[in-house]
Design a protein around this motif. Structure first.
Motif, mmCIF file in Angstrom:
data_model
loop_
_atom_site.group_PDB
_atom_site.id
_atom_site.type_symbol
_atom_site.label_atom_id
_atom_site.label_comp_id
_atom_site.label_asym_id
_atom_site.label_seq_id
_atom_site.Cartn_x
_atom_site.Cartn_y
_atom_site.Cartn_z
ATOM 1 N N THR A 100 0.823 -1.214 0.000
ATOM 2 C CA THR A 100 0.000 0.000 0.000
ATOM 3 C C THR A 100 0.851 1.256 0.000
ATOM 4 O OG1 THR A 100 -0.105 -0.147 2.427
ATOM 5 C CG2 THR A 100 -1.887 -1.184 1.170
ATOM 6 N N ARG A 101 2.037 1.187 0.516
ATOM 7 C CA ARG A 101 2.889 2.378 0.529
ATOM 8 C C ARG A 101 3.249 2.804 -0.881
ATOM 9 N NH1 ARG A 101 8.593 1.729 3.395
ATOM 10 N NH2 ARG A 101 8.758 0.270 1.629
ATOM 11 N N ARG A 102 3.540 1.828 -1.745
ATOM 12 C CA ARG A 102 3.849 2.147 -3.138
ATOM 13 C C ARG A 102 2.632 2.704 -3.852
ATOM 14 N NH1 ARG A 102 6.336 -2.181 -7.517
ATOM 15 N NH2 ARG A 102 6.594 -0.705 -9.244
ATOM 16 N N LEU A 103 1.450 2.170 -3.538
ATOM 17 C CA LEU A 103 0.224 2.667 -4.158
ATOM 18 C C LEU A 103 -0.052 4.102 -3.738
ATOM 19 C CD1 LEU A 103 -2.219 2.033 -5.916
ATOM 20 C CD2 LEU A 103 -3.373 1.161 -3.879
ATOM 21 N N ARG A 104 0.165 4.403 -2.459
ATOM 22 C CA ARG A 104 -0.035 5.775 -1.996
ATOM 23 C C ARG A 104 0.955 6.723 -2.646
ATOM 24 N NH1 ARG A 104 -0.481 3.214 3.113
ATOM 25 N NH2 ARG A 104 1.640 3.901 3.599
ATOM 26 N N ARG A 105 2.180 6.268 -2.872
ATOM 27 C CA ARG A 105 3.175 7.117 -3.510
ATOM 28 C C ARG A 105 2.784 7.434 -4.941
ATOM 29 N NH1 ARG A 105 7.150 4.174 -2.589
ATOM 30 N NH2 ARG A 105 7.449 3.156 -4.618
ATOM 31 N N ARG A 106 2.249 6.428 -5.672
ATOM 32 C CA ARG A 106 1.805 6.688 -7.038
ATOM 33 C C ARG A 106 0.651 7.672 -7.061
ATOM 34 N NH1 ARG A 106 1.765 0.756 -10.040
ATOM 35 N NH2 ARG A 106 4.040 0.443 -10.062
ATOM 36 N N THR A 107 -0.259 7.551 -6.107
ATOM 37 C CA THR A 107 -1.386 8.480 -6.050
ATOM 38 C C THR A 107 -0.919 9.889 -5.776
ATOM 39 O OG1 THR A 107 -2.786 6.674 -5.252
ATOM 40 C CG2 THR A 107 -3.605 8.922 -4.966
ATOM 41 N N ALA A 108 0.072 10.031 -4.892
ATOM 42 C CA ALA A 108 0.585 11.360 -4.576
ATOM 43 C C ALA A 108 1.311 11.978 -5.768
ATOM 44 C CB ALA A 108 1.524 11.281 -3.373
ATOM 45 N N GLU A 109 1.964 11.140 -6.588
ATOM 46 C CA GLU A 109 2.665 11.660 -7.754
ATOM 47 C C GLU A 109 1.701 12.243 -8.778
ATOM 48 O OE1 GLU A 109 4.920 8.420 -9.160
ATOM 49 O OE2 GLU A 109 6.497 8.598 -7.633
ATOM 50 N N ASN A 110 0.486 11.731 -8.827
ATOM 51 C CA ASN A 110 -0.490 12.234 -9.789
ATOM 52 C C ASN A 110 -1.104 13.557 -9.358
ATOM 53 O OD1 ASN A 110 -0.112 10.008 -11.448
ATOM 54 N ND2 ASN A 110 -1.676 8.805 -10.384
ATOM 55 N N ARG A 111 -0.895 13.945 -8.120
ATOM 56 C CA ARG A 111 -1.439 15.208 -7.624
ATOM 57 C C ARG A 111 -0.436 16.308 -7.914
ATOM 58 N NH1 ARG A 111 -3.415 13.052 -1.648
ATOM 59 N NH2 ARG A 111 -4.972 11.553 -2.393
ATOM 60 N N GLY A 248 6.999 10.799 -22.419
ATOM 61 C CA GLY A 248 7.498 10.663 -21.053
ATOM 62 C C GLY A 248 8.097 11.931 -20.513
ATOM 63 N N TRP A 249 8.731 12.744 -21.387
ATOM 64 C CA TRP A 249 9.370 13.965 -20.893
ATOM 65 C C TRP A 249 8.359 15.053 -20.533
ATOM 66 C CZ3 TRP A 249 10.612 12.855 -26.296
ATOM 67 C CH2 TRP A 249 9.843 13.584 -27.209
ATOM 68 N N ALA A 250 7.090 14.848 -20.829
ATOM 69 C CA ALA A 250 6.090 15.877 -20.516
ATOM 70 C C ALA A 250 5.938 16.062 -19.012
ATOM 71 C CB ALA A 250 4.749 15.529 -21.149
ATOM 72 N N THR A 251 5.928 14.960 -18.267
ATOM 73 C CA THR A 251 5.733 15.048 -16.813
ATOM 74 C C THR A 251 6.845 14.380 -16.019
ATOM 75 O OG1 THR A 251 4.377 13.035 -16.904
ATOM 76 C CG2 THR A 251 3.221 15.153 -17.020
ATOM 77 N N ARG A 252 7.630 13.507 -16.650
ATOM 78 C CA ARG A 252 8.688 12.801 -15.928
ATOM 79 C C ARG A 252 9.975 12.783 -16.758
ATOM 80 N NH1 ARG A 252 7.060 9.878 -11.616
ATOM 81 N NH2 ARG A 252 8.887 8.537 -11.798
ATOM 82 N N PRO A 253 10.578 13.964 -17.021
ATOM 83 C CA PRO A 253 11.831 13.985 -17.786
ATOM 84 C C PRO A 253 12.946 13.300 -17.003
ATOM 85 C CG PRO A 253 11.362 16.141 -16.871
ATOM 86 C CD PRO A 253 10.152 15.312 -16.611
ATOM 87 N N HIS A 254 13.845 12.658 -17.730
ATOM 88 C CA HIS A 254 14.909 11.911 -17.045
ATOM 89 C C HIS A 254 16.230 12.120 -17.790
ATOM 90 C CE1 HIS A 254 16.324 9.143 -14.101
ATOM 91 N NE2 HIS A 254 16.569 8.155 -14.945
ATOM 92 N N LEU A 255 16.939 11.049 -18.067
ATOM 93 C CA LEU A 255 18.263 11.148 -18.657
ATOM 94 C C LEU A 255 18.228 11.761 -20.053
ATOM 95 C CD1 LEU A 255 19.816 7.730 -17.553
ATOM 96 C CD2 LEU A 255 20.152 10.000 -16.538
ATOM 97 N N GLY A 256 17.160 11.515 -20.801
ATOM 98 C CA GLY A 256 17.069 12.077 -22.141
ATOM 99 C C GLY A 256 17.085 13.596 -22.123
ATOM 100 N N SER A 257 16.342 14.204 -21.214
ATOM 101 C CA SER A 257 16.313 15.665 -21.130
ATOM 102 C C SER A 257 17.662 16.215 -20.674
ATOM 103 C CB SER A 257 15.208 16.102 -20.164
ATOM 104 O OG SER A 257 13.941 15.705 -20.664
ATOM 105 N N PHE A 258 18.309 15.527 -19.755
ATOM 106 C CA PHE A 258 19.636 15.976 -19.315
ATOM 107 C C PHE A 258 20.645 15.885 -20.458
ATOM 108 C CE2 PHE A 258 23.744 15.418 -17.129
ATOM 109 C CZ PHE A 258 23.723 16.551 -16.318
#
Length: 288
Positions: A100-111, A248-258
């Protein structure tokens, strides 16, 4: 002379007829009980009631268990071929995740709150500024110099290839600015305007020795702000209010954007060295 007996001789009594087989079977069944309906089934109805209908005794089996019959059990092949479920005709739903901790973390990321709105406004300001200056150079709008005036300005400013320099700076500002407003290919668009503004920063800074941020002929305050905002857009992404929403870079940019950030800096350095040359950091600390 003997007196004749007055007793009438008793005729011999007839022997009782032998009991029938049905009576013997009924009599014997009372003591031992019926174990199967196939043991003289007709004898189970030896008793009759007042209306003449056969009357079953207590020892007559009435269920499969009393008859000694095994229930019909499906074979292993049948159970594997046709799966059955107790309460539904479809397979049951998968069990919810136990973490449930992982599920709560995913929910918080969408906020994301107002993050996407803020990124949208940032793109409008930065992209609009570059598009404005690009249209000045391309069309002469907004009291701009146009292509000819821009080429002349680049030549007087010490650029070795003024025509190529004019084409690159105009394409970077118009194309990059328009794409930033739309939020389309955002990392590449922000990288293009970053390379353009870094070369503009180096050009103005190299006009006079020493660091001139706000005052002087080489003041680079505006260029520094635009370069910083372009870097922010590359690292944060355009947000959900963009045409890159499914990327993916719209909300979660990673190594590609760097990686795009590093390539934009390298492109700016290479273009300045090839098209202009010189040291823009003259008179600044150890860069004398």
């Amino acid at each position: 002379m003997t007196d004749k007996s007055t007793d009438t001789p008793t005729p011999p009594q007839a022997e009782d007829p032998a009991p029938s087989r049905a009576e013997q079977s009924a009599t014997s069944s009372i003591g031992r009980g019926v174990t199967s309906p196939f043991d003289s089934p007709t004898e189970q109805f030896a008793r009759v009631d007042a209306s003449g209908r056969p009357q079953l005794g207590k020892d007559v089996p009435r269920t499969d268990d009393e008859l000694g019959l095994d229930p019909e059990v499906p074979t292993t092949a049948e159970t594997k071929a046709v799966p059955t479920y107790d309460y539904a005709s479809i397979p049951p739903a998968a069990a919810p995740p136990s973490d449930t901790r992982r599920l709560r973390r995913r929910t918080a990321e969408n906020r994301r709150g107002t993050l996407d709105l803020g990124l949208f406004l940032l793109r409008l300001v930065v992209g609009g500024t570059f598009l404005y200056h690009g249209l000045q150079k391309l069309t002469g709008w907004f009291h701009g110099p146009g292509l000819d005036g821009t080429r002349e300005m680049m030549e007087q400013g010490g650029w070795d290839h003024p025509t190529l320099s004019t084409m690159l700076v105009t394409a970077g500002e118009v194309g990059g600015g328009a794409l930033l407003i739309l939020g389309l290919a955002t990392p590449l668009a922000a990288g293009a305007v970053l390379a353009v503004i870094l070369d503009a920063w180096a050009w103005k800074q190299g006009m006079a020795p020493g660091f001139q941020y706000k005052a002087g002929p080489g003041a680079v305050e505006l260029e520094s702000i635009l370069a910083g905002t372009a870097v922010v857009i590359i690292l944060t992404g355009p947000g959900r209010y963009s045409f890159d929403i499914k990327r993916g870079w719209a909300t979660r940019p990673h190594l590609g954007s760097f990686t795009v950030l590093l390539l934009a800096i390298a492109a700016a350095a290479g273009a300045y060295w090839y098209l202009h040359g010189g040291n823009p950091f003259t008179g600044i600390g150890p860069f004398d």
